[in-house]
Design a protein around this motif. Sequence first.
Motif, PDB file in Angstrom:
ATOM      1  N   LEU A 286       0.816  -1.202   0.000  1.00  0.00           N
ATOM      2  CA  LEU A 286       0.000   0.000   0.000  1.00  0.00           C
ATOM      3  C   LEU A 286       0.857   1.263   0.000  1.00  0.00           C
ATOM      4  CD1 LEU A 286      -2.950  -0.855   2.417  1.00  0.00           C
ATOM      5  CD2 LEU A 286      -3.037  -0.545  -0.059  1.00  0.00           C
ATOM      6  N   LEU A 312      -7.388  -1.523  -1.607  1.00  0.00           N
ATOM      7  CA  LEU A 312      -6.924  -0.232  -1.089  1.00  0.00           C
ATOM      8  C   LEU A 312      -6.841  -0.196   0.435  1.00  0.00           C
ATOM      9  CD1 LEU A 312      -8.926   2.153  -3.445  1.00  0.00           C
ATOM     10  CD2 LEU A 312      -6.499   1.571  -3.582  1.00  0.00           C
ATOM     11  N   GLY A 313      -7.264  -1.266   1.100  1.00  0.00           N
ATOM     12  CA  GLY A 313      -7.215  -1.290   2.556  1.00  0.00           C
ATOM     13  C   GLY A 313      -8.355  -2.095   3.119  1.00  0.00           C
ATOM     14  N   GLN A 318      -9.661   3.418   5.579  1.00  0.00           N
ATOM     15  CA  GLN A 318      -8.320   3.161   5.051  1.00  0.00           C
ATOM     16  C   GLN A 318      -8.309   3.297   3.531  1.00  0.00           C
ATOM     17  OE1 GLN A 318      -5.130   2.460   6.528  1.00  0.00           O
ATOM     18  NE2 GLN A 318      -4.710   2.993   4.395  1.00  0.00           N
ATOM     19  N   THR A 322      -6.026   5.828   1.342  1.00  0.00           N
ATOM     20  CA  THR A 322      -5.125   5.368   0.282  1.00  0.00           C
ATOM     21  C   THR A 322      -5.373   6.124  -1.012  1.00  0.00           C
ATOM     22  OG1 THR A 322      -5.026   3.145   1.261  1.00  0.00           O
ATOM     23  CG2 THR A 322      -4.336   3.362  -1.029  1.00  0.00           C
TER      24      THR A 322
END
Length: 460
Positions: A286, A312-313, A318, A322
């Motif tokens: 990431l 992306l998380g 998150q 990102t």
Amino acid sequence: MADVYIVYAKENSETALKVRDLLSESWSVWLDDLIVGDFSYAIKENIKEAKCVVALYSSFSDKPTITGELSLAVKYQKKIIPLILDDSDPPYPYGHFSSIDFHSWQGEADHPGFRLLQKKIGLIAPPLGKPARLAKITSNPLTLPTVFMSVSSHETQFDPVGAIEALRIHETPSILVSAYDLVKSASRNEMITEIGAYREKGGFVLIDSGNYEAHRLKDDKWKPAHLKRALIDTPHDWAFCFDNMNPSDKFDVAVRQVVKAVERDAKHTSAQVLPIIHVKQTSKGLERLPRIVRAISEHLQPPVIAIPERELGAGLAQRALTVRYIRDELDKLPYYQPIHLLGTGNPWSIALLAAAGADTFDGLEWCRFAVDPELERLHHFQHFDFFKTKRIRSEFMDRVMANDSIGYAGKVAFHNLEYYAEFGRIMRGMYSKGHEEAFAMGVTGMKSAELRTLFPGIFL
């Protein structure tokens, strides 16, 4: 002292003004319409002080006024960037500079030639600020932010032919169709025919790589050759490359993998092929993602770069952060690079991830769920009965609800499509005025303080 000095013949003044106006969003630009006093002195001094010279080459460029300004630029050792407007010879003896093809440029901020011009100027003079967010991808009818309604045979309420037919009847402006169904489906010929009819009505078709369906169905025999067949057989406007689902841990190798995938698949279509970037689900993965996205943009300068939202998380907070990190990295470029998030069709997610910096999305939610238009929440497809009294009100939906030949599933689908159409119109209107936070508040029902607590760094 200006960053950019523009050399042009008066016959090309309209083009020069368009170039000046767009470049002025990122650099200081000098054009001779600003001259006060002695003409020759102003020309000489401003060329001398400029960081680079952009020269418009056309059949009018062999005039002494043009060659005179170019000679001054050479004398003062300025970097000269010619823009080729037609097929005439460049002015003698200034034809040896690396030039940019501007034959087809009509003033678009996202035109490949203009983006290359921005990139070249950026190597000489850093932009004064971050690039302005695009409201439109001008090489096609897409306005931003926008959502592609996805079509897939996997876990949806419609077969692909029926889904595309509904999207055509509704006149949904943009759709994403899986290459997997275009190759593997027993109704592939009907799909292709329906896609052709959809495009004839002005619809915009994006072909996906098919890896989503192949992965879900554990079909390890799905290969780039299958995407090639879909690209050759199916009318389309854009296509995603056949993405590498297991990218290298090495930065340079990961970038090359994506670039090569785009170059490979571009051989099979005249349409734009778009990169998809995957990332290993680790903290290092990431952390490295924003730089990879920027490097891909610098190599390919595509209309959009796609990233799966799920990568992306762990949660939406998150993921939004990102996206913000990616946008911050892309804002270092001299041009605006749109971001597409794969598999993002939830209204709450779209509102928050668009505020974080994403521009286009796709999702199957319209043919999997029923939308509550008041709370903007997704519910089980069979729960549409709860929302009949508060459904989207439009002339189109009045006709749908009164038409007994349209079954339950069709009524739900059209209700959802009308919701997303209105959602997109409101989102674009509010984003054009910089009201991203207000839009997110309206969609989620949260107050500003709540949003800023839950999503730090997104609403500035």
